[in-house]
Write a protein that holds these residues in place. Structure first.
Motif, PDB file in Angstrom:
ATOM      1  N   LYS A   8       0.826  -1.213   0.000  1.00 51.46           N
ATOM      2  CA  LYS A   8       0.000   0.000   0.000  1.00 51.46           C
ATOM      3  C   LYS A   8       0.859   1.260   0.000  1.00 51.46           C
ATOM      4  CE  LYS A   8      -3.995  -1.926   2.398  1.00 51.46           C
ATOM      5  NZ  LYS A   8      -4.718  -1.968   3.674  1.00 51.46           N
ATOM      6  N   ASP A  13      -0.602   2.083  -6.623  1.00 55.26           N
ATOM      7  CA  ASP A  13      -1.128   2.178  -7.980  1.00 55.26           C
ATOM      8  C   ASP A  13      -1.008   0.869  -8.754  1.00 55.26           C
ATOM      9  OD1 ASP A  13       1.700   2.490  -7.987  1.00 55.26           O
ATOM     10  OD2 ASP A  13       1.631   3.454  -9.954  1.00 55.26           O
ATOM     11  N   ASN A  16      -4.749  -4.296  -7.570  1.00 57.62           N
ATOM     12  CA  ASN A  16      -6.071  -4.372  -8.182  1.00 57.62           C
ATOM     13  C   ASN A  16      -7.150  -4.222  -7.105  1.00 57.62           C
ATOM     14  OD1 ASN A  16      -6.325  -6.912  -6.936  1.00 57.62           O
ATOM     15  ND2 ASN A  16      -6.007  -8.064  -8.826  1.00 57.62           N
ATOM     16  N   ASN A  17      -8.401  -4.387  -7.491  1.00 61.04           N
ATOM     17  CA  ASN A  17      -9.496  -4.198  -6.525  1.00 61.04           C
ATOM     18  C   ASN A  17      -9.528  -5.273  -5.435  1.00 61.04           C
ATOM     19  OD1 ASN A  17     -10.317  -6.223  -8.260  1.00 61.04           O
ATOM     20  ND2 ASN A  17     -12.405  -5.493  -8.431  1.00 61.04           N
ATOM     21  N   LYS A  18      -8.794  -6.385  -5.626  1.00 54.32           N
ATOM     22  CA  LYS A  18      -8.686  -7.424  -4.596  1.00 54.32           C
ATOM     23  C   LYS A  18      -7.447  -7.207  -3.725  1.00 54.32           C
ATOM     24  CE  LYS A  18     -10.809 -11.079  -7.367  1.00 54.32           C
ATOM     25  NZ  LYS A  18     -10.546 -12.409  -7.974  1.00 54.32           N
ATOM     26  N   LYS A  19      -6.782  -6.071  -3.911  1.00 60.85           N
ATOM     27  CA  LYS A  19      -5.544  -5.741  -3.174  1.00 60.85           C
ATOM     28  C   LYS A  19      -4.419  -6.714  -3.508  1.00 60.85           C
ATOM     29  CE  LYS A  19      -7.544  -2.373  -1.013  1.00 60.85           C
ATOM     30  NZ  LYS A  19      -7.942  -1.378  -1.953  1.00 60.85           N
ATOM     31  N   GLN A  20      -4.407  -7.188  -4.761  1.00 58.07           N
ATOM     32  CA  GLN A  20      -3.342  -8.055  -5.253  1.00 58.07           C
ATOM     33  C   GLN A  20      -2.432  -7.240  -6.157  1.00 58.07           C
ATOM     34  OE1 GLN A  20      -5.983 -10.753  -7.268  1.00 58.07           O
ATOM     35  NE2 GLN A  20      -5.812 -12.298  -5.665  1.00 58.07           N
ATOM     36  N   SER A  43      -1.616 -11.146  -8.665  1.00 59.33           N
ATOM     37  CA  SER A  43      -2.932 -11.199  -9.310  1.00 59.33           C
ATOM     38  C   SER A  43      -3.090 -12.425 -10.201  1.00 59.33           C
ATOM     39  CB  SER A  43      -3.147  -9.930 -10.137  1.00 59.33           C
ATOM     40  OG  SER A  43      -2.154  -9.838 -11.155  1.00 59.33           O
TER      41      SER A  43
END
Length: 126
Positions: A8, A13, A16-20, A43
């Protein structure tokens, strides 16, 4: 679940939306050709297992060497693998695709896999 604080703070940047961590087919972090990632944080579309993390590590080592030598990188191909899960000393689950079996046999198979893995590390990974 991986710890995400480092990601983080340094690669927000690239999550992805799964925090991968988004990686390409060579396990390079998206838009960063000199940074590779493997394991649970990636991901890649596959189960997050130690077996897959080992496959990632081998491909990353190969690609770092190729990158240093100016050679073509090798693609990583995610795929379904058999999973054997321990549920205690005498119980387990073996799963592959739509096939699943539980009980004593998967438990013994899991023990064998763990023994074989430890032998590999004791004798040096090849």
């Amino acid at each position: 679940m991986p710890t995400l604080d480092f990601l983080k703070n340094n690669f927000a940047d690239k999550l992805n939306n799964k925090k991968q961590l988004m990686v390409n087919n060579f396990l390079q972090v998206s838009e960063r050709k000199n940074i590779f990632a493997g394991g649970d944080v990636t991901s890649t579309n596959e189960e997050k297992t130690a077996q897959n993390a080992e496959k990632h590590a081998k491909k990353i080592i190969q690609n770092i060497r190729n990158l240093e030598k100016g050679k073509k990188l090798k693609r990583y191909e995610p795929k379904k693998r058999m999973m054997v899960i321990s549920l205690g000393k005498n119980d387990g689950i073996l799963s592959y695709g739509n096939f699943m079996i539980g009980g004593f046999i998967p438990a013994m198979f899991k023990r064998f896999i763990e023994w074989k893995s430890m032998e590999k590390y004791k004798n040096g990974i090849k």
